[in-house]
Design a protein around this motif. Structure first.
Motif, PDB file in Angstrom:
ATOM      1  N   ALA A  52       0.981  -1.304  -0.030  1.00  0.00           N
ATOM      2  CA  ALA A  52       0.025   0.178  -0.140  1.00  0.00           C
ATOM      3  C   ALA A  52       1.007   1.461   0.025  1.00  0.00           C
ATOM      4  O   ALA A  52       1.983   1.342  -0.428  1.00  0.00           O
ATOM      5  N   ARG A  53       0.145   2.236  -0.259  1.00  0.00           N
ATOM      6  CA  ARG A  53       0.846   3.725   0.267  1.00  0.00           C
ATOM      7  C   ARG A  53       0.613   4.332   1.237  1.00  0.00           C
ATOM      8  O   ARG A  53      -0.608   4.932   1.427  1.00  0.00           O
ATOM      9  N   ARG A  54       1.561   4.784   2.027  1.00  0.00           N
ATOM     10  CA  ARG A  54       0.838   5.990   2.708  1.00  0.00           C
ATOM     11  C   ARG A  54       0.578   7.355   2.529  1.00  0.00           C
ATOM     12  O   ARG A  54       0.649   7.829   1.570  1.00  0.00           O
ATOM     13  N   ALA A  99      -7.394  -6.612  10.855  1.00  0.00           N
ATOM     14  CA  ALA A  99      -7.033  -6.195  11.859  1.00  0.00           C
ATOM     15  C   ALA A  99      -5.846  -6.757  13.029  1.00  0.00           C
ATOM     16  O   ALA A  99      -5.008  -5.822  13.523  1.00  0.00           O
ATOM     17  N   GLY A 100      -5.939  -7.656  12.547  1.00  0.00           N
ATOM     18  CA  GLY A 100      -5.326  -8.925  13.708  1.00  0.00           C
ATOM     19  C   GLY A 100      -3.517  -9.396  12.979  1.00  0.00           C
ATOM     20  O   GLY A 100      -3.982  -8.766  12.078  1.00  0.00           O
ATOM     21  N   LYS A 101      -3.559 -10.190  13.607  1.00  0.00           N
ATOM     22  CA  LYS A 101      -1.547 -11.073  12.844  1.00  0.00           C
ATOM     23  C   LYS A 101      -2.718 -12.314  12.562  1.00  0.00           C
ATOM     24  O   LYS A 101      -3.837 -13.054  12.443  1.00  0.00           O
ATOM     25  N   SER A 102      -1.365 -13.320  12.124  1.00  0.00           N
ATOM     26  CA  SER A 102      -1.813 -14.624  11.573  1.00  0.00           C
ATOM     27  C   SER A 102      -2.020 -15.409  13.425  1.00  0.00           C
ATOM     28  O   SER A 102      -0.952 -15.421  14.534  1.00  0.00           O
ATOM     29  N   SER A 103      -2.403 -16.350  13.199  1.00  0.00           N
ATOM     30  CA  SER A 103      -2.887 -16.768  14.536  1.00  0.00           C
ATOM     31  C   SER A 103      -2.123 -18.245  14.021  1.00  0.00           C
ATOM     32  O   SER A 103      -2.507 -19.661  15.074  1.00  0.00           O
ATOM     33  N   LEU A 104      -1.650 -18.816  13.374  1.00  0.00           N
ATOM     34  CA  LEU A 104      -1.054 -19.899  13.138  1.00  0.00           C
ATOM     35  C   LEU A 104       0.113 -20.102  14.313  1.00  0.00           C
ATOM     36  O   LEU A 104       0.454 -21.744  14.674  1.00  0.00           O
ATOM     37  N   LYS A 289      -1.460 -10.694  -1.356  1.00  0.00           N
ATOM     38  CA  LYS A 289      -1.326  -9.916  -0.492  1.00  0.00           C
ATOM     39  C   LYS A 289      -2.278 -10.283   0.623  1.00  0.00           C
ATOM     40  O   LYS A 289      -3.160  -9.610   0.203  1.00  0.00           O
ATOM     41  N   VAL A 290      -1.750 -10.443   1.469  1.00  0.00           N
ATOM     42  CA  VAL A 290      -1.832  -9.966   2.824  1.00  0.00           C
ATOM     43  C   VAL A 290      -1.277  -9.527   3.876  1.00  0.00           C
ATOM     44  O   VAL A 290       0.206  -9.855   4.200  1.00  0.00           O
ATOM     45  N   VAL A 291      -2.073  -8.737   4.683  1.00  0.00           N
ATOM     46  CA  VAL A 291      -1.299  -7.258   5.376  1.00  0.00           C
ATOM     47  C   VAL A 291      -2.385  -7.314   6.784  1.00  0.00           C
ATOM     48  O   VAL A 291      -3.348  -7.858   6.735  1.00  0.00           O
ATOM     49  N   THR A 292      -1.004  -7.853   7.929  1.00  0.00           N
ATOM     50  CA  THR A 292      -2.022  -7.975   8.392  1.00  0.00           C
ATOM     51  C   THR A 292      -1.989  -6.486   9.422  1.00  0.00           C
ATOM     52  O   THR A 292      -1.282  -5.207   9.055  1.00  0.00           O
ATOM     53  N   ARG A 293      -2.538  -7.278  10.403  1.00  0.00           N
ATOM     54  CA  ARG A 293      -2.113  -5.468  12.002  1.00  0.00           C
ATOM     55  C   ARG A 293      -2.719  -4.090  11.061  1.00  0.00           C
ATOM     56  O   ARG A 293      -2.186  -2.837  11.362  1.00  0.00           O
ATOM     57  N   ALA A 294      -4.064  -4.436  10.063  1.00  0.00           N
ATOM     58  CA  ALA A 294      -4.667  -3.503   8.775  1.00  0.00           C
ATOM     59  C   ALA A 294      -5.742  -2.951   9.686  1.00  0.00           C
ATOM     60  O   ALA A 294      -6.663  -3.883   9.233  1.00  0.00           O
ATOM     61  N   HIS A 295      -5.716  -1.781  10.370  1.00  0.00           N
ATOM     62  CA  HIS A 295      -7.299  -1.900  10.780  1.00  0.00           C
ATOM     63  C   HIS A 295      -7.562  -0.368   9.662  1.00  0.00           C
ATOM     64  O   HIS A 295      -6.903   0.625   9.282  1.00  0.00           O
ATOM     65  N   VAL A 296      -8.507  -1.362   9.147  1.00  0.00           N
ATOM     66  CA  VAL A 296      -9.509  -0.553   7.943  1.00  0.00           C
ATOM     67  C   VAL A 296      -9.841   0.729   8.686  1.00  0.00           C
ATOM     68  O   VAL A 296     -11.376   0.433   9.912  1.00  0.00           O
ATOM     69  N   ALA A 313      -9.516   1.143   0.021  1.00  0.00           N
ATOM     70  CA  ALA A 313      -9.858   1.750   1.247  1.00  0.00           C
ATOM     71  C   ALA A 313      -8.736   2.509   2.111  1.00  0.00           C
ATOM     72  O   ALA A 313      -7.059   2.290   1.347  1.00  0.00           O
ATOM     73  N   GLU A 314      -9.034   2.171   3.482  1.00  0.00           N
ATOM     74  CA  GLU A 314      -7.607   3.445   4.340  1.00  0.00           C
ATOM     75  C   GLU A 314      -7.744   2.794   5.262  1.00  0.00           C
ATOM     76  O   GLU A 314      -8.459   2.191   5.592  1.00  0.00           O
ATOM     77  N   PHE A 315      -6.173   2.199   5.594  1.00  0.00           N
ATOM     78  CA  PHE A 315      -5.936   1.763   7.238  1.00  0.00           C
ATOM     79  C   PHE A 315      -4.569   1.934   8.186  1.00  0.00           C
ATOM     80  O   PHE A 315      -3.978   2.678   6.836  1.00  0.00           O
ATOM     81  N   THR A 316      -4.961   1.413   9.450  1.00  0.00           N
ATOM     82  CA  THR A 316      -3.739   2.646  10.242  1.00  0.00           C
ATOM     83  C   THR A 316      -3.085   1.032  10.962  1.00  0.00           C
ATOM     84  O   THR A 316      -3.616   0.402  10.642  1.00  0.00           O
ATOM     85  N   GLN A 317      -1.704   1.052  11.219  1.00  0.00           N
ATOM     86  CA  GLN A 317      -1.457   0.099  11.723  1.00  0.00           C
ATOM     87  C   GLN A 317      -0.612   0.289  12.857  1.00  0.00           C
ATOM     88  O   GLN A 317      -0.718   2.083  13.381  1.00  0.00           O
ATOM     89  N   PRO A 318      -0.685  -0.238  13.528  1.00  0.00           N
ATOM     90  CA  PRO A 318       0.235  -0.085  15.200  1.00  0.00           C
ATOM     91  C   PRO A 318       0.990   0.952  15.074  1.00  0.00           C
ATOM     92  O   PRO A 318       1.032   1.577  16.994  1.00  0.00           O
ATOM     93  N   SER A 319       2.108   1.196  13.830  1.00  0.00           N
ATOM     94  CA  SER A 319       2.772   2.344  15.305  1.00  0.00           C
ATOM     95  C   SER A 319       1.479   4.385  14.397  1.00  0.00           C
ATOM     96  O   SER A 319       2.715   4.748  14.686  1.00  0.00           O
ATOM     97  N   GLY A 320       0.459   3.978  14.159  1.00  0.00           N
ATOM     98  CA  GLY A 320      -0.297   5.094  13.680  1.00  0.00           C
ATOM     99  C   GLY A 320      -0.065   5.261  12.711  1.00  0.00           C
ATOM    100  O   GLY A 320      -1.195   6.596  12.372  1.00  0.00           O
TER     101      GLY A 320
END
Length: 650
Positions: A52-54, A99-104, A289-296, A313-320
């Motif tokens: 994605a693009r910042r 929004a979460g991470k992998s469960s594996l 492509k799979v992006v985790t920790r992506a809060h839409v 879509a727009e999403f954020t990461q835990p970094s803000g």
């Protein structure tokens, strides 16, 4: 070797044994964590900037988005299946945002019995309803997994496809719209079989494997634990008038009692949709492509034309950091019955007046978004078990419990079997609250019969199930030490409906969840009948042989439930009802004039390029467990999207 007679030495030795057992337990747990973190398939995009693009203060209409054909919002039960199926076509470029991470590499999302350990952790959204006026006046906890695989990581793993009539009812609800017949049981059932890979069991030879799916990605079968009380419950139900049947997942219907078929594989592992669909081969596809920790935070729209169009879509990461992506053809919401309507409303799609209250620009006025929320309430009954066959030692802290747990951990690690493979809900029964063989007219006069809310004469409105342990408030309550088993009553066809609404326009504020549990007399009266039936089953052989008379006078237990009148049972229902984790119908498939949000092709009314594929689209809640139907919806949704994209190519 017996302990020494000196009491001080006894205490010292006991402390040493406890310490040693705790250390051994910790070592085994670490070993299990390591083993499973190395065995899980696949990976995901680590740096979202590669997908994605910042957003760095650049105006939205000037921004150079990364482009995909389809952007899927939500990598839960439906989203993982949808991403895998769409990318079977190498010409379709897909981005999956979770929004979460992998469960594996999460032990508690792997070992079947341990899912309760994820409650109220970072792996859970930790959602609560509003205080429920008609159900104890208290807020109810709603477990919702924050992981790839979604609630397939957090449920009781019951493989159940509900009643055939449920899907015929879905088709009728579309009032003849194009594609409505595709939701009849006859047509939709092919998607149920498509995802399933049934592995026959010598322990259950009466299951007709020719009626089960055999080549899908999702392993189902009877590999879970069977506690001593499980066959006793089945036999007691049969003795009480509920027929024992080998399979409640065929065209013959779902009425009867049976050992639950589960989403547990031959290695004793929970089968999540991440595990089943996002395999290493799938994740190597160049078009996924799979992006985790992506809060839409919102869906993006192009409003320059006569009809708004979803474009990204727009999403954020835990970094803000904030990122945006563009969908050339479709955006698909697969965020579940809570978060799909939440994201729609944050994006301007929903009840116009409600959106304006929160200063959100209205893209499409759809009053049905977040409305018609349905869920299955459950009432849990508790019985002391004199056979001491409970498997509650898995959460116990005594020396005896720890020693049993160490043994169970070793059995699980070495053979993939034993108590840790219990799905907890081990045996299930489906009945109708007006079945005269179970509710005779001399005890239940016809004039007291509740309204029939079922989808047809062969469909149930009650589920009863057995657990080889018991719990209150999703394990948040406390019972005195001892051995217990649980019996549980589930209202499958509630007449109460609720809402999901915005708390604010801040995407990090959880939505307001108000299921309006038990807001109709019908719902209470049906559950009262269920408690009467469960009390009878508990006192029917051979289950009655497990009842410990010590519990007869214990107010915390339900041994004396049969002595209470209807008013007392109704109070018990209202005071203790909880969710069975099955919210649905908040972006339902129905005509727009009747509050529908999506059409039979799952396209959102009033906008272009936007679909919903998850439990939100259920027109009415199914009379059974929801995980299997959601996966089937994803399978069908993938075919619908592929068909539309192929038309665009032409």
């Amino acid at each position: 070797m017996p302990l020494p007679s000196n009491p001080h030495l006894n205490q010292q030795t006991a402390r040493s044994v406890v310490a040693a057992s705790a250390a051994a337990l910790g070592a085994l747990t670490i070993a299990l964590r390591y083993w499973y973190s190395k065995k899980g398939p696949g990976a995901h995009v680590g740096d979202p900037a590669t997908a994605a693009r910042r957003v760095n203060g650049v105006a939205e209409d000037e921004y150079d988005f990364d482009e995909y054909d389809v952007v899927i919002i939500g990598g839960g039960t439906a989203g993982c299946a949808l991403a895998a199926r769409l990318t079977e076509d190498s010409s379709i470029r897909v981005l999956l945002l979770e929004a979460g991470k992998s469960s594996l590499d999460e032990l508690f999302a792997t070992v079947p019995i341990s899912y309760g350990q994820m409650f109220h952790t970072a792996l859970d959204w930790d959602l609560w309803t509003t205080p429920q006026e008609h159900s104890g006046g208290v807020a109810k906890y709603w477990p919702r997994a924050k992981l790839l695989g979604g609630c397939s990581c957090l449920n009781a793993m019951v493989f159940h496809m509900a009643a055939p009539e449920d899907y015929d009812e879905w088709a009728l609800a579309q009032k003849g719209q194009e594609g409505a017949n595709g939701w009849t049981y006859r047509e939709f059932s092919k998607y149920m079989l498509k995802f399933e890979k049934y592995l026959p069991s010598a322990r259950h030879p009466k299951v007709d494997a020719s009626l089960r799916g055999e080549s899908g990605p999702v392993e189902v079968g009877f590999f879970g634990h069977q506690a001593n009380g499980t066959p006793k419950f089945i036999e007691a139900c049969a003795n009480a008038g509920i027929p024992a049947v080998p399979d409640v997942n065929t065209a013959k219907g779902t009425l009867g009692v049976t050992k639950a078929m589960t989403f547990i594989n031959s290695s004793g592992r929970r089968v999540t949709t991440e595990f089943a669909y996002l395999t290493p081969d799938v994740l190597r596809r160049l078009n996924l492509k799979v992006v985790t920790r992506a809060h839409v935070t919102r869906v993006l729209f192009d409003t320059s034309g006569s009809t708004p169009r979803a474009v990204g879509a727009e999403f954020t990461q835990p970094s803000g950091e904030t990122f945006r992506v563009k969908a050339r053809k479709e955006v698909v919401l697969s965020a579940g019955a809570v978060h799909t309507p939440h994201i729609l409303m944050l994006s301007g799609v929903g009840p116009a007046d409600h959106l304006r209250e929160h200063d959100i620009s209205v893209i499409a006025n759809l009053p049905g978004v977040g409305s018609h929320l349905m869920d299955h309430p459950v009432v849990d009954l508790h019985f002391r078990d004199k056979s001491e066959s409970s498997i509650a030692f898995v959460a116990g802290k005594s020396l005896a419990h720890r020693l049993k747990l160490i043994s169970a951990l070793l059995q699980y690690r070495l053979r993939g079997s034993g108590p840790l493979t219990s799905n907890i809900c081990e045996a299930i029964a489906f009945v109708r609250s007006t079945d005269r063989s179970l509710f005779p007219p001399e005890e239940f006069p016809p004039e007291t019969d509740p309204e029939d809310t079922t989808s047809g004469p062969g469909a149930p409105d009650l589920e009863l199930f057995f657990t080889p342990l018991t719990y209150t408030k999703h394990t948040g309550g406390v019972l005195p030490p001892g051995h217990y088993f649980g019996l549980h009553a589930v209202l499958l066809r509630p007449s109460s409906t609720g809402t999901i609404r915005l708390k604010s326009s801040n995407p990090y504020d959880a939505p307001i969840i108000d299921p309006q549990y038990l807001s109709t007399p019908h719902d209470v009266s049906v559950l009262v009948r269920a408690l009467r039936l469960l009390s009878r089953i508990a006192r029917t052989a051979p289950l009655a042989d497990m009842l410990d008379p010590v519990g007869a006078d214990d107010a915390a237990l339900d041994h004396a439930l049969h002595t209470r009148d209807d008013a007392a049972l109704a109070e018990r229902v209202r005071r203790t009802a909880e969710t069975l984790y099955h919210p649905a119908c908040t972006a339902r498939m129905a005509p727009r004039s009747e509050g529908g949000v999506v059409d039979p092709a799952l396209r959102v009314y009033g906008v272009e390029g936007l679909r919903v594929v998850d439990a939100s689209v259920f027109p009415t809640i199914v009379s059974g467990h929801t995980a299997g139907p959601v996966i089937a919806v994803a399978e069908k949704g993938a075919d619908l999207i592929k068909a539309d994209l192929s038309k665009l190519k032409a």
